[in-house]
Design an enzyme around this catalytic site. Structure first.
Site, PDB file in Angstrom:
ATOM      1  N   HIS B 141       0.858  -1.173   0.000  1.00 39.93           N
ATOM      2  CA  HIS B 141       0.000   0.000   0.000  1.00 39.93           C
ATOM      3  C   HIS B 141       0.896   1.225   0.000  1.00 39.93           C
ATOM      4  O   HIS B 141       1.712   1.404   0.895  1.00 39.93           O
ATOM      5  CB  HIS B 141      -0.877  -0.043   1.252  1.00 39.93           C
ATOM      6  CG  HIS B 141      -1.790   1.125   1.377  1.00 39.93           C
ATOM      7  ND1 HIS B 141      -2.845   1.304   0.528  1.00 39.93           N
ATOM      8  CD2 HIS B 141      -1.803   2.163   2.224  1.00 39.93           C
ATOM      9  CE1 HIS B 141      -3.473   2.411   0.863  1.00 39.93           C
ATOM     10  NE2 HIS B 141      -2.860   2.962   1.894  1.00 39.93           N
ATOM     11  N   LYS B 162      -0.330  10.853   1.032  1.00 40.59           N
ATOM     12  CA  LYS B 162       0.569  10.268   0.024  1.00 40.59           C
ATOM     13  C   LYS B 162       0.183  10.719  -1.382  1.00 40.59           C
ATOM     14  O   LYS B 162       1.022  11.170  -2.147  1.00 40.59           O
ATOM     15  CB  LYS B 162       0.509   8.730   0.090  1.00 40.59           C
ATOM     16  CG  LYS B 162       1.002   8.144   1.381  1.00 40.59           C
ATOM     17  CD  LYS B 162       0.987   6.634   1.334  1.00 40.59           C
ATOM     18  CE  LYS B 162      -0.405   6.047   1.291  1.00 40.59           C
ATOM     19  NZ  LYS B 162      -1.151   6.175   2.538  1.00 40.59           N
ATOM     20  N   ASP B 180      -1.761   4.014  -4.575  1.00 37.00           N
ATOM     21  CA  ASP B 180      -2.513   3.152  -3.684  1.00 37.00           C
ATOM     22  C   ASP B 180      -2.005   1.722  -3.573  1.00 37.00           C
ATOM     23  O   ASP B 180      -1.672   1.271  -2.498  1.00 37.00           O
ATOM     24  CB  ASP B 180      -3.990   3.143  -4.066  1.00 37.00           C
ATOM     25  CG  ASP B 180      -4.830   2.803  -2.870  1.00 37.00           C
ATOM     26  OD1 ASP B 180      -4.823   3.617  -1.946  1.00 37.00           O
ATOM     27  OD2 ASP B 180      -5.412   1.726  -2.851  1.00 37.00           O
ATOM     28  N   ARG B 246      18.550  13.865  12.725  1.00 34.88           N
ATOM     29  CA  ARG B 246      18.913  15.246  12.462  1.00 34.88           C
ATOM     30  C   ARG B 246      20.178  15.342  11.629  1.00 34.88           C
ATOM     31  O   ARG B 246      20.464  16.359  11.036  1.00 34.88           O
ATOM     32  CB  ARG B 246      19.099  16.013  13.789  1.00 34.88           C
ATOM     33  CG  ARG B 246      17.915  15.914  14.710  1.00 34.88           C
ATOM     34  CD  ARG B 246      16.654  16.505  14.068  1.00 34.88           C
ATOM     35  NE  ARG B 246      16.758  17.929  13.918  1.00 34.88           N
ATOM     36  CZ  ARG B 246      16.256  18.803  14.767  1.00 34.88           C
ATOM     37  NH1 ARG B 246      15.580  18.382  15.813  1.00 34.88           N
ATOM     38  NH2 ARG B 246      16.404  20.073  14.564  1.00 34.88           N
TER      39      ARG B 246
END
Lengths: 91, 358
Positions: B141, B162, B180, B246
């Site tokens: 998915h 998305k 999808d 980071r």
């Protein structure tokens, strides 16, 4: 995670309109919900995935939910399927 | 050796490999072993070690050997061979001698095919074909886009954005492969190729708008049929407690069909332009593949800079210490000189006093 097997009884199966109702219902829950037919598994919250399963009348599907409201999700979706999506949308 | 059972469609098999059907009355056959076997030894009568579940390939060597045998022995060997339950036998070089096997093929109802290519070329194409049709596959998915030549699989919970991100990427010049549901196949055990299920190809669902066809809305340049997946981007809701990377020094990966794919987790919050972040991640992944690692280069330069600063500080400290020592020495010398002078003066004074008394 809970799973449940259901057989679809409405005449047009999970075609566009019932699929849309189903997806809308699934989206009310926080849980991850999947629907599968044979070996194909789709996200129950996505209309594209549900349509491509091409669930026909008499097909058995498996619902799978995981999350804090999994129980309610499965119950509610089962009820929706059993009630033939509220209205027989295939007119 | 692949233990899984594969169904080979005869029509597709013959079309793709340009095969002529000499005897075949089925539309598909089962492949239990994806390897191939050249049955020279079996034609000689050796069956103690024989991969009978493999596709059997006959070339000039086997035919030449069979032709060297007396006719009755040859017929017996061929009969014996066709008694084995192999998936199919293919004769290469477009040899007319393939007719040798016809009788036995009909008798035991085995598939007999003929290839135009020479044996080694044909084997190469056959292996490639088998590899394609027997590749392990899965469905995921997510959205698959090609961003600046990098195959990016965007995943994340439903409703996280998305498809919306993909649309922005498409508007900025990326290609949509699948929305999808993404079919992924693993070729040669290391390459992941993603495609869209045929029914969904180039269609996309955008909440509030519904289903759109990207290839007609944005044109042929905005879509692509298949792409190799190089990077996976996981979108997740911003969580203040989750320690987001980071620096980018630790490279996370994820496993898809046994292949390790770099994984970048991107936190979603309002005000973050995901399309640009994904483009940057894609280019960064490509740079990494080329051996240029920004995060490492940056950290190295920080380390080097710190080292230089430390060395400078050390030098300065040493210099100050040296100066202090010199100054102390100078002071000491001055003091000695002063004292000597005072002494000399006092001696002079004493002398004068003595002189006066006298």
């Amino acid at each position: 995670m809970i799973t449940k097997e259901i057989t679809l009884n409405n005449r047009s199966g999970l075609h566009a309109k019932p699929a849309s109702t189903f997806v809308r219902a699934a989206n009310k829950f926080h849980s991850e919900i999947f629907i599968s037919k044979d070996s194909v598994k789709a996200n129950a919250k996505s209309i594209m995935g549900v349509i491509i399963l091409a669930v026909q009348q008499g097909d058995t599907i498996v619902l799978e939910a995981e999350g804090d409201d999994e129980q309610e999700a499965i119950e509610s979706l089962t009820e929706l399927i059993d009630s033939k999506f509220g209205i027989e949308a295939e007119a | 050796m692949n233990e899984k059972k594969h169904i080979i469609d005869v029509e597709d098999f013959c079309d793709e490999l340009n095969l002529q059907r000499l005897h075949c009355d089925v539309s598909e056959f089962t492949l239990l072993d994806t390897g191939i076997n050249r049955p020279g030894l079996q034609f000689h009568g050796y069956y103690e070690y024989f991969d009978e579940k493999r596709i059997q390939i006959v070339g000039k060597v086997e035919i030449s050997y069979l032709m060297s045998l007396p006719a009755d022995v040859r017929a017996k060997r061929i009969d014996e061979f066709f008694r084995c339950d192999f998936p199919c036998l293919i004769v290469c070089w477009d040899l007319s001698d393939a007719d040798l096997f016809l009788e036995a093929a009909v008798k035991y109802n085995r598939i007999l095919l003929r290839a135009k290519e020479k044996t080694s070329t044909f084997i190469y194409h056959l292996m490639d074909y088998i590899d394609l049709v027997t590749a392990p596959s899965t469905t995921m998915h997510g959205v698959l886009v090609e961003v600046h030549g990098v195959g990016v699989l965007i995943t994340g919970a439903s409703g996280i954005g998305k498809s919306e991100t993909a649309i922005e990427l498409i508007q900025r010049g990326s290609n949509l492969i699948a929305d999808d549901m993404v079919d992924i196949a693993c070729y040669h055990g290391r390459t992941l190729i993603g495609t869209a299920p045929e029914m969904l190809r180039y269609y996309m669902e955008v909440r509030g708008i519904g289903i759109i066809d990207v290839s007609t809305l944005y044109g042929a340049k905005s879509v692509k049929q298949a792409v190799e997946i190089d990077l996976m981007i996981k979108l997740e809701n911003w969580n203040d407690k989750s320690p987001y990377d980071r620096l980018g020094l630790d490279e996370e990966t994820t496993d898809i069909l046994g292949v390790q794919i770099p994984l970048v987790t991107v936190p979603v919050s309002s005000g973050r332009n995901l399309a640009i972040i994904i483009e940057t991640a894609a280019i960064n992944a490509r740079m990494k593949a080329l051996g240029i690692r920004s995060a490492e280069i940056f950290c190295d330069s920080v380390t080097r800079n710190n080292q230089e600063l430390y060395e400078q500080a050390e030098q300065k400290k040493q210099k100050t210490e040296q100066e202090q020592i010199t100054r102390k020495e100078r002071e000491h010398e001055e003091e000695l000189a002063d004292r000597a002078e005072t002494l000399a003066q006092s001696e002079e004074f004493n002398d004068q006093e003595t002189e006066k008394k006298q």
